[in-house]
Design a protein around this motif. Structure first.
Motif, PDB file in Angstrom:
ATOM      1  N   PRO A  84      28.219  44.991  42.694  1.00 29.17           N
ATOM      2  CA  PRO A  84      28.657  44.304  41.466  1.00 29.17           C
ATOM      3  C   PRO A  84      30.163  44.214  41.308  1.00 29.17           C
ATOM      4  CG  PRO A  84      26.889  45.865  40.988  1.00 29.17           C
ATOM      5  CD  PRO A  84      27.315  46.116  42.406  1.00 29.17           C
ATOM      6  N   GLU A  85      30.911  45.232  41.787  1.00 23.92           N
ATOM      7  CA  GLU A  85      32.350  45.249  41.533  1.00 23.92           C
ATOM      8  C   GLU A  85      33.145  44.361  42.482  1.00 23.92           C
ATOM      9  OE1 GLU A  85      31.227  49.005  43.867  1.00 23.92           O
ATOM     10  OE2 GLU A  85      30.467  47.857  42.153  1.00 23.92           O
ATOM     11  N   LEU A  86      32.504  43.750  43.493  1.00 22.45           N
ATOM     12  CA  LEU A  86      33.232  42.913  44.448  1.00 22.45           C
ATOM     13  C   LEU A  86      33.628  41.591  43.802  1.00 22.45           C
ATOM     14  CD1 LEU A  86      34.190  42.762  47.417  1.00 22.45           C
ATOM     15  CD2 LEU A  86      32.084  41.519  47.923  1.00 22.45           C
ATOM     16  N   GLN A  87      34.865  41.183  44.041  1.00 21.14           N
ATOM     17  CA  GLN A  87      35.350  39.919  43.485  1.00 21.14           C
ATOM     18  C   GLN A  87      34.592  38.727  44.060  1.00 21.14           C
ATOM     19  OE1 GLN A  87      39.663  39.689  44.038  1.00 21.14           O
ATOM     20  NE2 GLN A  87      39.822  39.709  41.831  1.00 21.14           N
ATOM     21  N   LEU A  88      34.412  37.703  43.241  1.00 18.40           N
ATOM     22  CA  LEU A  88      33.689  36.511  43.665  1.00 18.40           C
ATOM     23  C   LEU A  88      34.330  35.879  44.898  1.00 18.40           C
ATOM     24  CD1 LEU A  88      31.618  34.215  43.265  1.00 18.40           C
ATOM     25  CD2 LEU A  88      33.224  33.168  41.654  1.00 18.40           C
ATOM     26  N   GLY A  89      35.642  35.709  44.871  1.00 21.94           N
ATOM     27  CA  GLY A  89      36.324  35.068  46.000  1.00 21.94           C
ATOM     28  C   GLY A  89      36.166  35.840  47.286  1.00 21.94           C
TER      29      GLY A  89
END
Length: 322
Positions: A84-89
């Motif tokens: 969940p904490e991973l950035q979208l980009g």
């Protein structure tokens, strides 16, 4: 070929930020899966059915994490679930990197009958490819093997030969693609030194972001990003300014001290998870994530995860001299 597919999927299997993945048919039926939650398949299948006419790359935000879907070819769709904490980009960049490794690979269509989500299906796909090749009537003249092409070995450079500050904009170097290739010695060297951190930093190198912006995006101190970029520059993975022979200093100017990033929360604390409130309450713009972790006696990774989860609620990173 299926062997190319297996090597590409292994990149996801050993990525600490990947919860699970699945190779699905264009009808949304899982063919190969690794730790992908079964309860997410109906939602993924619904999205594939809804956009199958012009499905490109799409994302689905779930309570388990971010799902990225992308077609591999006319028959297959790669589906990856990230933490969940991973950035979208960064999630999109990771997925695209796997897809780049499959460019030119000719995967056979799925068999008419197969068992859902069986990892052994990779071997099934390989047998289908072999059978298709054996029934082909195309003949070719066998040419003598080409002489091996010797790759030019770049001159040895030291990370201290380069100048990187928070305002430096790194650019992709001649060895950039090789560093992201799963089977290359350069990739293995980077992973041994930096694990997934090196890969994640390189994914944000686009010729426009500064080292400081990359640090902010990853909730990491500038010093750690700068160290990685200097090493990458010494391997021609990225391009940054070189120190001049006339005696230009290779370290950051020390007149204002060390430049660091500190989280500052300006939102509604009631929206923050109960388990994160102690961490977020210390985000007043004066402490780095490392200092917060040390003050609370908790792992630095736990602080970074809390920062990532609560960025949408009014958390930002500010710079200060230390």
């Amino acid at each position: 070929m299926p062997g190319d597919l297996e090597r590409a999927l292994s990149k996801l299997r050993f990525d600490d930020q990947v919860i699970g993945y699945s190779l699905m048919t264009k009808a949304g039926r899982p063919f190969v899966s690794f730790s992908f939650p079964d309860d997410l398949f109906p939602r993924v299948k619904e999205s594939i059915s809804l956009y199958k006419a012009d499905l490109r790359l799409m994302t689905i935000d779930t309570d388990k994490g971010l799902v990225v879907l992308s077609p591999v070819d006319n028959n297959w769709i790669l589906t990856v679930l990230y933490v969940p904490e991973l950035q979208l980009g960064l999630a999109i960049a990771k997925t695209k990197n796997v897809l780049r490794q499959l460019e030119g690979a000719e995967l056979p269509p799925p068999p008419e009958d197969f068992e859902d989500s069986a990892e052994e299906n990779l071997q099934v796909l390989e047998r289908v490819a072999i059978q298709a090749a054996s029934t082909s009537t195309v003949t070719s003249t066998v040419a003598p093997p080409a002489a091996p092409v010797e790759e030019a070995v770049p001159a040895e450079k030291s990370p201290e030969d380069f100048v990187v500050t928070p305002s430096t904009v790194p650019k992709k170097g001649p060895q950039y693609s090789l560093a992201l290739s799963l089977d290359s010695p350069l990739y293995n060297d980077m992973r041994e030194r930096y694990r997934n951190f090196g890969f994640d930093v390189l994914m944000l190198v686009d010729g426009t972001m500064t080292a400081g912006q990359i640090a902010e995006a990853m909730f990491q101190p500038n010093d750690r990003i700068i160290e990685l970029l200097k090493w990458a520059a010494s391997k021609d993975i990225v391009e940054v300014p070189e120190a001049e022979a006339a005696g230009q200093a290779v370290s950051e100017p020390t007149a204002i001290g060390r430049f660091v990033k500190c989280p500052k929360f300006e939102g509604d604390i009631s929206k923050v998870r109960a388990e994160d409130r102690q961490i977020i309450s210390m985000c007043d713009g004066t402490r780095t994530p490392e200092e917060i972790a040390e003050a609370l006696g908790i792992p630095h990774a736990k602080v970074v995860q809390a920062l990532g989860r609560n960025r949408r609620y009014g958390l930002k990173m500010i710079g200060r001299a230390k």
